[in-house]
Design an enzyme around this catalytic site. Structure first.
Site, mmCIF file in Angstrom:
data_model
loop_
_atom_site.group_PDB
_atom_site.id
_atom_site.type_symbol
_atom_site.label_atom_id
_atom_site.label_comp_id
_atom_site.label_asym_id
_atom_site.label_seq_id
_atom_site.Cartn_x
_atom_site.Cartn_y
_atom_site.Cartn_z
ATOM 1 N N THR A 168 -5.293 -8.989 25.398
ATOM 2 C CA THR A 168 -6.309 -8.340 26.218
ATOM 3 C C THR A 168 -6.028 -6.838 26.273
ATOM 4 O OG1 THR A 168 -4.884 -8.852 28.095
ATOM 5 C CG2 THR A 168 -6.735 -10.322 27.714
ATOM 6 N N ASP A 198 -0.934 -16.167 21.921
ATOM 7 C CA ASP A 198 -1.772 -15.551 22.949
ATOM 8 C C ASP A 198 -0.938 -14.491 23.678
ATOM 9 O OD1 ASP A 198 -4.073 -15.229 24.336
ATOM 10 O OD2 ASP A 198 -3.943 -17.080 25.493
ATOM 11 N N ARG A 240 -16.198 -18.278 29.036
ATOM 12 C CA ARG A 240 -15.400 -19.179 29.875
ATOM 13 C C ARG A 240 -15.949 -19.193 31.299
ATOM 14 N NH1 ARG A 240 -9.748 -17.650 29.803
ATOM 15 N NH2 ARG A 240 -9.538 -18.954 27.970
ATOM 16 N N LYS A 271 -11.238 -15.908 21.911
ATOM 17 C CA LYS A 271 -10.215 -15.602 20.905
ATOM 18 C C LYS A 271 -9.550 -16.895 20.403
ATOM 19 C CE LYS A 271 -8.160 -12.758 23.827
ATOM 20 N NZ LYS A 271 -9.151 -12.790 24.918
ATOM 21 N N THR A 272 -9.170 -17.761 21.355
ATOM 22 C CA THR A 272 -8.527 -19.024 20.956
ATOM 23 C C THR A 272 -9.504 -19.878 20.158
ATOM 24 O OG1 THR A 272 -7.433 -18.908 23.106
ATOM 25 C CG2 THR A 272 -7.144 -20.933 21.844
HETATM 26 P P1 ADP Z 1 -9.868 -16.551 25.051
HETATM 27 O O1 ADP Z 1 -8.922 -17.167 24.065
HETATM 28 O O2 ADP Z 1 -10.463 -15.276 24.541
HETATM 29 O O3 ADP Z 1 -9.320 -16.401 26.427
HETATM 30 P P2 ADP Z 1 -11.304 -19.052 24.688
HETATM 31 O O4 ADP Z 1 -11.401 -19.111 23.214
HETATM 32 O O5 ADP Z 1 -10.283 -19.920 25.346
HETATM 33 O O6 ADP Z 1 -11.124 -17.532 25.178
HETATM 34 O O7 ADP Z 1 -12.778 -19.360 25.254
HETATM 35 C C1 ADP Z 1 -12.993 -19.956 26.525
HETATM 36 C C2 ADP Z 1 -14.099 -20.987 26.435
HETATM 37 O O8 ADP Z 1 -15.332 -20.308 26.279
HETATM 38 C C3 ADP Z 1 -13.983 -21.941 25.241
HETATM 39 O O9 ADP Z 1 -13.362 -23.133 25.602
HETATM 40 C C4 ADP Z 1 -15.420 -22.190 24.843
HETATM 41 O O10 ADP Z 1 -15.915 -23.324 25.513
HETATM 42 C C5 ADP Z 1 -16.170 -20.984 25.345
HETATM 43 N N1 ADP Z 1 -16.510 -20.041 24.266
HETATM 44 C C6 ADP Z 1 -15.834 -18.919 23.939
HETATM 45 N N2 ADP Z 1 -16.450 -18.245 22.976
HETATM 46 C C7 ADP Z 1 -17.559 -18.944 22.659
HETATM 47 C C8 ADP Z 1 -18.627 -18.735 21.728
HETATM 48 N N3 ADP Z 1 -18.663 -17.657 20.944
HETATM 49 N N4 ADP Z 1 -19.607 -19.662 21.665
HETATM 50 C C9 ADP Z 1 -19.569 -20.732 22.482
HETATM 51 N N5 ADP Z 1 -18.607 -20.971 23.396
HETATM 52 C C10 ADP Z 1 -17.605 -20.094 23.489
#
Ligand code: ADP
Length: 350
Positions: free
Chosen positions: A162, A113, A221, A68-69
């Site tokens: 979430t 977030d 992640r 998401k981030t």
């Molecule tokens: P969330 O915000 O949903 O908790 P993040 O955006 O922080 O998740 O993602 C965690 C890590 O996973 C990122 O730092 C990245 O390295 C990896 N990641 C997430 N989504 C992808 C994607 N679609 N393709 C490649 N790497 C991804």
């Protein structure tokens, strides 16, 4: 694009931040999977750019670590916008929210977030900010209190959560774009760890990538985190290359089983079976019995166990399914055989 992590209190910076930043895709073409969302977002971005407007507010929901981030920062980058990052629990008072909004420039992206964790009185400030780009603030207390209205620049709010169900309707309704991020397929996670291994300069075979992907609970992640740990084993105990065998033995040693269950997941399954006759058991009772937080079970372990079909959520509580028993090498009790399966058994024994 510049990215600012707002220095509001209480927001935990992600671990291994340097590596995280290196592994985080910066453009749509590096963001693997979530094809529909990506296609749609690219259209919305292009349309907004063509019209010279800001992007509508975006709500992204899905399990932690699904991207998401990352997606928000890619979208902000595509809009040539500055991204400011904060989180619901870090915004403690209405004044904090007002200060963050007041600090935004035209076209900025504000990423919040865990937006479901905003207090209601803070959330209410967002309503007029999102809809009319104004900030209503009350100055003073009691009978002398007066309200003033400040104009805000047009900005894009990206909310991440979430738990979409915990969002109030007035907040949810103010997002023009709502996307649900799904867990990733093994092939997609393989592509992600293969790219990450390149970034980290680690040799890896396709089998090594697949083994990590299979045990990553559908989550990028986690895939990257497992890669980092497997890399340690590969470099200290092997020749540095992550092959299928190296990945397998390293992950076994980390107590991550072939489908990605860890010791907490196993503890949950065993507790339901041994202490509660396979269920149903309520979340709080289960949590107390294994000394884990109910929130951790509900947010982290349970979604994956449900996704694998190892447990079921019934109105009376959680039960372990036949698949769950089978995974632990146990035979499910007879009550777990549904009429449909009974028919299959009859058919098979003929
Ligand atoms: P969330 O915000 O949903 O908790 P993040 O955006 O922080 O998740 O993602 C965690 C890590 O996973 C990122 O730092 C990245 O390295 C990896 N990641 C997430 N989504 C992808 C994607 N679609 N393709 C490649 N790497 C991804």
């Amino acid at each position: 694009m510049t990215e600012d992590r707002l220095n509001t209190t209480g927001y935990n910076q992600i671990e291994d931040e340097d590596i995280e930043l290196k592994l985080r895709p910066a453009r749509f073409d590096e963001y693997i999977g979530q094809e529909k969302i990506k296609e749609n977002m690219q259209v919305f971005v292009q349309a907004a750019l063509n019209r010279g407007e800001t992007l509508d507010h975006v709500l992204l929901y899905g399990q932690p670590g699904l991207g998401k981030t990352t997606l928000s920062s890619i979208i902000a980058g595509a809009m040539n916008a500055r991204l400011r990052i904060t989180a619901g629990p870090a915004i403690e008072r209405p004044g904090d929210m007002a200060a963050i909004l007041n600090d935004l420039n035209e076209g900025d992206f504000l990423f919040i977030d865990e937006i479901h964790r905003l207090n209601r009185n803070i959330e209410e400030i967002l309503y007029s900010a999102m809809e009319d780009f104004v900030l209503d603030i009350v100055i003073g207390k009691g009978p002398g209190a007066r309200s003033i209205r400040l104009e805000l620049p047009r900005f894009t709010l990206v909310g991440a959560t979430t738990r979409i169900g915990l969002l109030t309707a007035p907040l949810r309704d103010r997002f023009g774009v709502v996307h649900h991020l799904e867990p990733y397929k093994v092939e997609e996670l393989s592509t992600i760890v293969t790219r990450s291994a390149k970034v980290l300069d680690v040799g890896m075979t396709p089998e090594g990538a697949k083994e990590i992907a299979r045990r990553a609970r559908g989550t990028p992640r986690i895939a990257n985190r497992l890669l980092k740990r497997v890399r340690d084993f590969a470099q200290v105990q092997y020749d540095g290359n992550v092959t299928g065998d190296v990945a397998k033995s390293s992950l076994d040693r980390l107590d991550i089983d072939p489908v990605g269950l860890d010791s907490v997941d196993k503890k949950i399954l065993w507790a339901i079976i041994e202490k509660f006759g396979g269920g149903p058991v309520g979340l709080d009772t289960l949590a107390a019995s294994i000394d884990e937080e109910a929130g951790t079970i509900e947010d982290v372990a349970e979604p994956y166990l449900l996704q694998l079909g190892f447990i079921q959520r019934t109105p009376r509580g959680r039960t372990v399914t036949r698949l769950g028993y089978n995974h632990l090498g146990l035979r499910p009790p007879i009550t777990h055989i549904t009429p449909h399966e009974e028919q299959l058994n009859l058919y098979e024994s003929k």
